[in-house]
Design a protein around this motif. Structure first.
Motif, PDB file in Angstrom:
ATOM      1  N   LYS A 286      95.918 -21.673 190.786  1.00 37.89           N
ATOM      2  CA  LYS A 286      96.256 -21.208 189.349  1.00 37.89           C
ATOM      3  C   LYS A 286      97.262 -20.334 188.909  1.00 37.89           C
ATOM      4  N   CYS A 403     104.709 -22.048 176.578  1.00 33.95           N
ATOM      5  CA  CYS A 403     103.877 -22.251 175.689  1.00 33.95           C
ATOM      6  C   CYS A 403     103.177 -22.933 176.223  1.00 33.95           C
ATOM      7  N   ILE A 406     101.468 -20.596 178.734  1.00 29.06           N
ATOM      8  CA  ILE A 406      99.827 -19.606 178.078  1.00 29.06           C
ATOM      9  C   ILE A 406      98.486 -20.168 178.021  1.00 29.06           C
ATOM     10  N   VAL A 407      98.730 -21.536 177.533  1.00 25.85           N
ATOM     11  CA  VAL A 407      98.220 -22.470 177.194  1.00 25.85           C
ATOM     12  C   VAL A 407      96.885 -22.348 178.782  1.00 25.85           C
ATOM     13  N   ALA A 409      96.762 -20.866 181.181  1.00 22.30           N
ATOM     14  CA  ALA A 409      96.324 -19.512 181.599  1.00 22.30           C
ATOM     15  C   ALA A 409      95.357 -19.391 180.867  1.00 22.30           C
ATOM     16  N   LEU A 410      95.065 -20.289 179.934  1.00 18.66           N
ATOM     17  CA  LEU A 410      93.963 -19.882 178.430  1.00 18.66           C
ATOM     18  C   LEU A 410      93.014 -20.936 179.592  1.00 18.66           C
ATOM     19  N   VAL A 411      92.970 -22.192 179.339  1.00 16.46           N
ATOM     20  CA  VAL A 411      92.463 -23.131 179.477  1.00 16.46           C
ATOM     21  C   VAL A 411      92.188 -23.438 181.348  1.00 16.46           C
ATOM     22  N   LYS A 413      90.243 -23.522 184.448  1.00 15.01           N
ATOM     23  CA  LYS A 413      89.665 -22.432 185.087  1.00 15.01           C
ATOM     24  C   LYS A 413      89.414 -23.133 186.467  1.00 15.01           C
TER      25      LYS A 413
END
Length: 426
Positions: A286, A403, A406-407, A409-411, A413
């Motif tokens: 990741k 963009c 950022i997405v 990094a958040l989604v 896992k």
């Protein structure tokens, strides 16, 4: 002759073929008055990658040894790209889009699957000899980048950047690898005696990987990041070369030798490949992919702000971060797929990775980039407006990459286990 050396030669030629025209074809198309078609030429690499790598991967998994299929594909690709060069030579100043595009399309249809195939051949041979692919493959793959650089510099030095001779150079290298591939160690196919379902027989089980949330997200973001892959290949050379029309930059080295300047990207790539085993073990897939995504932001943003004069340092820095942008995504992603899939569908899974990145992602990216460049650059009548349009285009591309990062990094896992031996994560 050691097996690693033989795989080094394979990788050197594999990417030297691509390096002959990949970064300079845009400038040739501009010189042939086909600038409005740059996007579709590069998008065709993505379009054929949607289905050809998977189809060829299935054949390699089930029926024809991967090394033999690699040679057959390179032979056909070389014949068609050679024919494209011959047509351009015969047509002279009257080169038409249709015939050139058709011959080029057939060539890339057979070349694009060889990227995944060459990886599969290397993995298969290394594993059969007892090597750890995560450790052994990157130092071998780095020579592919060396081959790409050498081919780019030959194209530049020989004056092929704006001529059809880059296609001839590509054909000669392709024929060489077509013969060489046939001499590589055999890669066994998975011929089981048990009765298999239609899905299994066709090798379509690789698509079942989408049932796993982790793999589904990985492939989706691979597609989104793949959007960035071909943009600089198609438009960086025409962009940098366009500064020759600006009096202030007309005599600069970069404006007159764009390929040589762009080759710094591949030098960076060569060095960054060697960092992959350490980074994967230390940071996990990741974080490595996040590094690649933010590197794309810098890659595009620095192009948008720089120039080949006083701002050439921005171009150079953009070339340096390219190694992280490309390798930390492409090579790490390929190794991740190799480690997360069963050996029976490994070639198919590599083909699926190609579909999502160099297929769907790159197709959307190059066609989208062409629309942006047409709107901000080629629709302008003055040199000043075109230069400003190029800057705006690169900043738009940088915004997109930001963009996605950022997405992601958040989604996405993924629990990384740095102690897992021989694995990328756990």
């Amino acid at each position: 002759m050691g097996i690693k050396f033989r795989l080094i030669v394979m990788n050197f030629l594999q990417y030297a073929i691509w390096g002959a025209y990949l970064t300079s074809m845009g400038s040739y198309l501009v010189s042939a008055d086909l600038s409005s078609h740059i996007g579709i030429f590069y998008a065709m690499q993505g379009i054929v990658s949607i289905f050809m790598p998977a189809v060829i991967g299935i054949v390699a998994d089930r029926w024809i040894p991967a090394q033999r299929l690699l040679g057959m594909c390179h032979l056909l690709a070389a014949v068609f790209i050679g024919a494209a060069g011959y047509y351009a030579h015969s047509a002279g100043a009257g080169v038409q889009f249709g015939p050139l595009f058709a011959l080029y399309s057939f060539s890339v249809a057979f070349y694009m699957p060889t990227i995944a195939l060459s990886n599969s051949v290397a993995y298969s041979v290394l594993e059969s000899k007892g090597f750890d692919t995560v450790k052994a493959f990157p130092p071998i793959r780095v020579w592919g980048t060396v081959g790409f650089i050498c081919s780019m510099l030959v194209c530049d030095a020989a004056g092929f950047q704006t001529t059809y001779m880059q296609f001839v150079q590509c054909a000669v290298l392709g024929l060489t690898l077509a013969v060489y591939a046939m001499t590589l160690p055999n890669c066994p196919v998975s011929r089981g005696s048990e009765k298999k379902s239609v899905v299994e027989a066709l090798g379509l089980r690789a698509f079942a990987l989408f049932k796993q949330k982790k793999m589904a997200l990985f492939f989706i973001f691979s597609m989104l990041l793949g959007v960035s892959l071909q943009i600089t290949n198609g438009f960086a050379n025409p962009f940098i070369t366009s500064f020759r029309d600006v009096p202030e930059f007309a005599s600069t080295f970069g404006a007159n030798h764009a390929n040589a300047l762009i080759s710094l990207s591949q030098v960076s790539e060569t060095l960054c490949i060697l960092l992959i085993p350490f980074c994967l073990k230390r940071f996990g897939i990741k974080n490595v992919m996040l590094m690649a995504m933010f590197a794309w932001v810098l890659r595009f943003g620095l192009f948008g702000l720089g120039n080949p004069g006083g701002g050439v340092w921005m171009f150079i820095l953009s070339m340096i971060v390219y190694g992280v942008a490309f390798d930390f995504f492409n090579i790490s992603g390929s190794l991740f797929v190799n480690n997360e899939t069963d050996t029976a569908i490994r070639s198919s899974a590599q083909g699926l990775f190609m579909i999502m990145t160099n297929g769907i992602g790159a197709t959307i990216g190059t066609l989208g980039a062409q629309a942006v460049v047409d709107r901000f650059v080629y629709s302008q009548s003055s040199v000043e407006a075109m230069t400003a349009g190029w800057s705006a285009s690169w900043l738009i591309f940088a915004g997109y990459a930001l963009c996605v990062a950022i997405v992601f990094a958040l989604v996405f896992k993924y629990k990384h286990d740095p102690e897992a031996i021989g694995e990328i994560g756990h």
